[in-house]
Design an enzyme around this catalytic site. Structure first.
Site, PDB file in Angstrom:
ATOM      1  N   SER B 220    -162.259  -5.846  27.627  1.00 40.82           N
ATOM      2  CA  SER B 220    -160.989  -6.135  27.681  1.00 40.82           C
ATOM      3  C   SER B 220    -160.618  -5.033  26.654  1.00 40.82           C
ATOM      4  O   SER B 220    -160.339  -6.401  25.831  1.00 40.82           O
ATOM      5  CB  SER B 220    -161.131  -7.613  27.587  1.00 40.82           C
ATOM      6  OG  SER B 220    -162.038  -8.382  28.387  1.00 40.82           O
ATOM      7  N   ASP B 221    -161.262  -4.238  26.418  1.00 41.03           N
ATOM      8  CA  ASP B 221    -160.617  -3.390  25.492  1.00 41.03           C
ATOM      9  C   ASP B 221    -160.679  -3.176  24.285  1.00 41.03           C
ATOM     10  O   ASP B 221    -160.660  -2.790  22.815  1.00 41.03           O
ATOM     11  CB  ASP B 221    -158.691  -3.554  25.463  1.00 41.03           C
ATOM     12  CG  ASP B 221    -157.943  -2.057  25.924  1.00 41.03           C
ATOM     13  OD1 ASP B 221    -158.869  -1.580  26.308  1.00 41.03           O
ATOM     14  OD2 ASP B 221    -156.709  -2.922  26.319  1.00 41.03           O
TER      15      ASP B 221
END
Lengths: 358, 608
Positions: B220-221
Site C-alpha cells: 500500500s504505497d
C-alpha cells in the site's frame, strides 16, 4: 419463535439514533451520486433533493405526479382510460390560441389556433364558452375574440388625479394573464396524462396532483389512487395514509439508488413525523421544536429564543431526554443508563419444563 | 446589417465591418510588421460573426513561431544568426517571426507540433512541443509516458519537496525552513529544468530503486529504505526555525527586559531551563537545546497596574516571559541576531537547527506522482544485492505501477541507470527526450541487462531471488510531511481557562475532540457510562455547591468555614457533580437576566 425473539429490540435501545444513522449514512453516498445525473432535466426529483422534500414536508413537491387507477370493472378497458385521461387533462386558453395585448386600445385579442385545437380536441365554441364564463364583454370580429378592459371613465382617485396610462397597461397585463390561464377543460393542475399498462390494467399517470377533483370522475377508483404529494394525502385520506405514503416515498427513493435500508428505520421516521396527528417537519419548525426539554431545544437551534422564552412560561426541565442529560453531566437514560434496578427473575415453571424436554 | 461583422475593442462595441475575417488578417499583418503594437490580439468568431480586439492587460499570452504558406518564418538563415548571437528574442518579435497570442486568438490558429508536419493549413508552429506544459510540469521527465492525473499529482508534490530553497539560506531568518544536506542534480533532466537552471537549487537525490516486495513492508504505497543509505546522508534534511522576541516598551515608562531572569520572578522556570543562556540573557550559539529550554530570557512588567505597590517595588513582581523551544523539538542553536525592530525596540532572533533524519512515516515521491511513506528501515546487510554488490536505497512495491500507468517512472529508472554508467545527464524532455532504445544500447554496452533487470540475492538468506528484479536509478524527492512535525499524543494535559475543557491542537498539547457524531454512536450503542466518562469525567468535571432552597450556585466561605447561598443566604446546601461548561452556561443565562434554578431532589449515589 426463536427467530422472532432474536430480532426483538431490547428495552432502552436508542432506536431513534440508530434509525437516523441508518438512513443518514446511505444518504451521504446519495449526495455524491445524484448530482452526477447531468442532462436529465425534466425529471421527478429523486435522491437527496426528494428526500429533503419529504422530510421537510413541502406543501407541494417540485414535480407532483398522480397515479390514477380505474374502478375494477373499467380497469381493463383502454377506451375508458383514454376518456378519463382526456377529461382530466387540463387545457388553457394559451394552449389553443394566440393572445395579443393592445395597451393603447385597452384590449386583449384572442385568436383561435385551429391546428393546436384539433390536436387537443378543442373547438372554438369551447374556447368561447370558457372565456365567457368570466362574465366579460366580448366582441367577435372574424377570427378574433376581443375583450376590453373595463375603464373607469376618467374617475378621479382620492388625490384628484386622473388615472395614468401605466395603470391601464397594468390592467391589460392582468387581463392577459387571466385569459391565458383560463381553463377550457380538465381538472385544475393536471396535465400531460399518460396511459400505462401495468399487470393488464390501464393506469393513468399525470403531471400535477389534485385528488379531490379527480375522484369525482365516476370511473376513477378513489381507493386506489396515489399521488406523491404527501400533504394532499394527509388532507384527504388522513394521517395513517400519509404515514404509509412517507414510508413508500422514502423507500422508493432509496431503492432507486440501490440502497438497502431496513424498512423499520423508515417506518420509525414516518411514525415520529405523524405522531402528533399532523405531519411534522423534521427540524426546527417541526419535531425538534416540540421537544419537551428547553435545554435540548436550545442545544439544537435558535438557542437564545428558547432560553429567553423558558422563564416567561416558567419551564422546568426534568432531565428525561438524552441531550439534556449530557449537558447536565448525568448518565443518559439509554441502554445501560436506563437500568436502575437489576433483577434476576426466578425460573418459571414453563422454562424449566422446556429445558427438561431438551 | 446581418452579414456585417460586429467589432469589439476590449469588450466595447466600436462598429461594424463588412469582412471581419479579412480585417483580422490585416490587423495581424500590421502587427507582424510592427505598425501595431505586438501586445494586441484579435479573435474572429465565425459562429456569431464577431471580431474581438484585445489590448487590455492581464491576458495570459504565449509565443508561437509564425507560419506562412506552410513555411516557418524562422528560416535557417535567421536561426544561424540567432546562434551566433547577432539576433535576440526581441528582434524575432519585431521581425514577426515570433508572436504572442492570448487565449482568444488561439481559437483562430492551427498549430503544428514540429516543422516536419507543417502543411499549407498551418498558421503557427510550436517553438518546442514541451512548452505546452507549464513551468512545474515542464520540469517532470517523460510526462508523455504517464497518465494525466499522475502528472497533476507530481506537479503538486514537486512543490512540497525539500532541497536548497535559497542559496543564501545561511543569511536568512525564515520562521521555518528546510535545507537538504546533500541535494543532487537529477540524472534525467528536461529542457525546462536546464533553462530554469534548477540544478543550482536541486530538491532531491538519485536513489537506486528496486521494484520488488520486501516481506510486505512496502505494501500500500509504503517504501522500504536502506539504513546504510540513510546513515550516509540519504534524504537528510535540516530544519531551521527562527524564534524571536522584542523588548516592548509599555505606556508608563515600563518595558520588557531581556536578561537572565532572577529566581524571584513570577513564573520562574527553574535553573535547569536557563542553563544555556549567556550573561545577556540570550543563548550561546551552537549550544544544544531541547523542548521547553529557554532561548531568550525575558521579564515583563506585571499585567495589571494595581499589582504594583505604591512604594515602587516593581522589580520583585516582574513576570517571566521568556522564549522557549517548542514542544518535541531538539537541536542546536544555529545563530543569534541582535538587532532593532521597525518600532525601534531591541529585537532578538535565534535560529535553531534541527536534524531531520528520515524515519518511519516520512514521505517520499518520485517525479511521476508516485508517493509513499517509509514503512521500514532495513539494515544494509538485510537488503537484497546484485552480483556486483549494488544494494538498492529504496524498494518500491510493483503494485504501485500498473493501475496508475506511470510508465515514465520506469523509463526514468532506466535512464537514470544509463546516466550513471555513462556519466552523462540524460534528457527526459516531453516529446523529444531520450527513448528506451538509447538506454538499452548504453546498458548493453556496459554489460548490463538491456531491460534493466538484475539478478538479486536475498540479503538475509543469501539465496538468489528466483525472478529478475527491475533495478534502476531515479530521482526521489523528500516531501515536507515529516512525522516528527506531526506526532502527537495526550493523556492528561492543559485545559482551557474559560471552560476547563482540554485544549485543542498539537501546539497546545491538546486532545482530540470527541464530537457530536461520535457521541451519537455511543448513544446508538447504548453505553451511557462511556458517554459520561468521555463527556464529563475525562473533560471538565467539577464539583459545585447548590442551594437547596433557591437553586442557585452557592459558595464556601473559607474564612468563616461555612457554606452559604449568595442569593437567599441559606445554609441548606448540597454538593453536585456537573460539567464546568454547564456551570458556565448557567452563569451566562444569568447574565441574560434569567434565573435558572437547579432543583436537587436527593443525593444519588452514582458509584456503582
Amino acid at each position: 419463535m426463536k427467530r422472532r425473539s432474536k430480532f426483538q429490540i431490547p428495552p432502552g435501545e436508542a432506536v431513534g439514533i440508530v434509525a437516523a444513522q441508518s438512513i443518514g449514512e446511505p444518504g451521504t453516498q446519495m449526495t455524491m451520486r445524484t448530482f452526477h445525473y447531468a442532462g436529465v432535466a425534466e425529471h421527478v426529483p429523486t435522491g437527496l433533493p426528494r428526500l429533503i422534500e419529504i422530510v421537510d414536508v413541502r406543501k407541494e413537491p417540485k414535480k407532483p405526479t398522480i397515479t390514477i387507477r380505474l374502478k375494477k370493472e373499467y380497469a381493463k378497458k383502454r377506451e375508458i382510460a383514454e376518456k378519463v385521461a382526456y377529461e382530466i387533462e387540463s387545457i388553457f386558453v394559451k394552449d389553443v390560441a394566440k393572445i395579443i395585448e393592445d395597451v393603447e386600445k385597452g384590449i386583449v385579442v384572442v385568436r383561435f389556433d385551429k391546428i393546436a385545437g384539433e390536436q387537443l380536441g378543442i373547438t372554438k365554441e369551447m374556447l368561447l364558452k370558457s372565456i365567457k364564463k368570466g362574465k366579460r364583454k366580448i366582441q367577435e370580429k372574424g377570427e378574433d375574440i376581443i375583450i376590453a378592459v373595463d375603464e373607469d371613465k376618467g374617475k378621479k382617485d382620492e388625490k384628484g388625479e386622473k388615472p395614468k396610462l401605466f395603470s391601464k397597461a397594468k390592467k391589460v397585463r392582468k387581463l392577459f394573464e387571466k385569459i391565458s390561464n383560463t381553463l377550457i377543460k380538465g381538472i385544475k393542475g393536471i396535465s400531460k396524462a399518460v396511459i400505462l399498462e401495468e399487470e393488464g390494467e390501464f393506469i393513468i399517470r399525470a403531471k400535477g396532483s389534485n385528488i379531490r377533483d379527480v375522484i369525482k370522475n365516476k370511473y376513477v377508483d378513489p381507493s386506489r389512487i396515489y399521488t406523491n404529494n404527501i400533504k394532499e394525502i394527509e388532507a384527504i385520506y388522513g394521517i395513517e395514509a400519509a404515514r404509509n405514503a412517507i414510508v413508500k416515498e422514502v423507500k422508493d427513493v432509496l431503492d432507486m439508488q440501490g440502497l438497502t435500508v431496513n424498512i423499520r428505520h423508515i417506518m420509525l421516521l414516518a411514525d415520529v413525523m405523524c405522531s402528533e396527528g399532523i405531519i411534522l417537519k423534521v427540524g426546527r419548525h417541526g419535531l425538534a421544536g416540540r421537544k419537551r426539554s428547553v435545554l435540548a431545544r436550545a442545544a439544537f437551534e435558535e438557542t437564545i429564543q428558547h432560553l429567553t422564552r423558558a422563564p416567561v412560561i416558567g419551564e422546568e426541565d426534568p432531565l428525561i431526554g438524552t441531550t439534556e442529560n449530557i449537558i447536565a453531566g448525568k448518565t443518559v437514560p439509554v441502554g445501560t443508563g436506563r437500568v436502575l434496578l437489576e433483577f434476576t427473575p426466578p425460573k418459571t415453571k414453563e422454562k424449566t419444563e422446556r429445558k427438561k424436554r431438551k | 446589417m446581418e452579414d456585417r461583422t460586429i467589432v469589439y475593442l476590449d469588450g466595447k462595441l466600436i462598429g461594424f465591418h463588412k469582412d471581419g475575417k479579412a480585417l483580422a488578417q490585416r490587423i495581424r499583418e500590421k502587427r507582424r510588421i510592427n505598425e501595431i503594437p505586438y501586445e494586441i490580439n484579435v479573435y474572429y468568431k465565425e459562429k456569431t460573426n464577431e471580431l474581438f480586439i484585445n489590448t487590455s492587460r492581464g491576458r495570459a499570452r504565449r509565443p508561437y513561431i509564425v507560419v506562412e504558406n506552410g513555411k516557418s518564418r524562422l528560416t535557417p538563415e535567421i536561426y544561424e544568426k540567432l546562434r551566433k548571437g547577432k539576433l535576440r528574442w526581441s528582434h524575432l518579435i519585431k521581425m514577426g517571426v515570433i508572436e504572442y497570442l492570448d487565449a482568444e486568438e488561439e481559437e483562430n490558429i492551427y498549430v503544428a507540433k514540429s516543422e516536419e508536419e507543417l502543411t499549407e493549413e498551418h498558421t503557427h508552429l510550436e517553438i518546442d512541443p514541451s512548452t505546452i506544459f507549464g513551468i512545474v510540469a515542464g520540469v517532470l521527465p517523460y510526462p508523455e509516458y504517464n497518465s494525466s492525473p499522475r502528472i497533476t499529482m507530481a506537479s503538486s508534490m514537486a512543490k512540497q519537496s525539500l532541497g536548497l530553497y535559497a542559496s543564501n539560506f545561511n543569511m536568512r531568518y525564515d520562521t521555518r525552513a528546510y535545507v537538504m544536506y546533500y541535494p543532487q542534480r537529477p540524472a534525467v533532466e528536461t529542457d525546462v529544468y536546464k533553462t530554469l537552471e534548477l540544478w543550482k537549487r536541486p530538491a532531491g537525490q538519485n536513489f537506486v530503486v528496486a521494484v520488488m516486495s520486501y516481506k510486505g513492508w512496502n505494501m500500500s504505497d509504503a517504501v522500504v529504505i536502506n539504513k546504510g543509505a540513510i546513515d550516509r546522508g540519504l534524504g537528510r534534511v535540516m530544519m531551521l526555525r527562527t524564534y524571536e522576541t522584542e523588548e516592548v516598551k509599555y505606556p508608563g515608562g515600563q518595558k520588557d527586559i531581556i536578561e537572565l531572569p532572577n529566581p524571584s520572578v513570577q513564573g520562574y522556570r527553574g535553573e535547569e531551563a536557563y542553563r544555556n543562556l549567556d550573561e545577556d540573557g540570550v543563548v550561546i550559539p551552537e549550544s544544544e537545546v531541547k523542548e521547553h529550554d529557554v532561548l531568550i530570557g525575558k521579564t515583563s512588567p506585571p499585567r495589571f497596574l494595581d499589582e504594583v505597590s505604591i512604594f515602587g517595588a516593581i522589580e520583585e513582581k516582574k513576570r517571566e516571559s521568556s522564549v522557549v523551544v517548542k514542544g518535541g523539538e531538539k537541536g542546536k542553536v544555529d545563530s543569534v541576531v541582535l538587532c532593532e525592530a521597525p518600532s525601534g525596540n531591541r529585537l532578538i532572533k535565534v535560529r535553531l537547527r534541527l536534524q531531520k533524519i528520515p524515519e518511519i512515516g516520512d514521505k517520499f515521491a518520485s517525479r511521476h506522482g508516485q508517493k509513499g511513506v517509509i514503512g521500514l528501515i532495513v539494515p544494509q546487510e538485510d537488503m537484497p544485492f546484485t552480483k556486483d554488490g549494488i544494494v538498492p536505497d529504496l524498494i518500491l512495491n510493483p503494485h504501485a505501477i500498473p493501475s496508475r500507468m506511470t510508465a515514465g517512472h520506469l523509463l526514468e529508472m532506466l535512464g537514470g541507470k544509463a546516466s550513471c554508467l555513462e556519466g552523462k545527464i540524460m534528457d527526459g524532455t516531453a516529446f523529444s527526450g531520450n527513448v528506451e532504445e538509447d538506454y538499452k544500447k548504453i546498458l548493453e554496452s556496459y554489460g548490463f541487462e538491456e531491460y534493466g533487470e538484475e539478478e538479486l540475492y536475498d540479503g538475509i538468506t543469501g539465496k538468489k531471488i528466483k525472478v529478475k528484479i527491475y533495478v534502476g536509478v531515479i530521482y526521489y524527492q523528500r516531501l515536507h510531511h515529516l512525522v516528527s512535525n506531526k506526532i502527537h499524543a495526550r493523556s492528561r494535559g492543559p485545559v482551557q481557562l474559560l471552560t476547563a475543557q482540554p485544549t485543542e491542537g498539537r501546539a497546545r498539547e491538546g486532545g482530540l475532540r470527541f464530537g457530536e457524531m461520535e457521541r451519537d454512536t455511543l448513544i446508538g450503542f447504548g453505553v451511557s457510562m462511556i458517554i459520561k466518562d468521555r463527556l464529563l469525567d475525562q473533560s471538565d468535571k467539577s464539583s459545585q455547591l447548590v442551594c437547596k432552597d433557591c437553586g442557585s450556585i452557592a459558595y464556601k466561605d473559607h474564612i468563616k468555614n461555612q457554606v452559604s447561598c449568595p442569593v437567599c443566604k441559606s445554609t441548606n446546601i448540597v454538593e453536585i457533580e456537573i460539567s464546568y461548561a454547564f456551570k458556565l452556561l448557567l452563569d451566562e443565562i444569568k447574565a441574560m437576566g434569567i434565573f435558572p434554578r437547579l432543583i436537587v431532589d436527593k443525593k444519588v449515589n452514582m458509584e456503582w
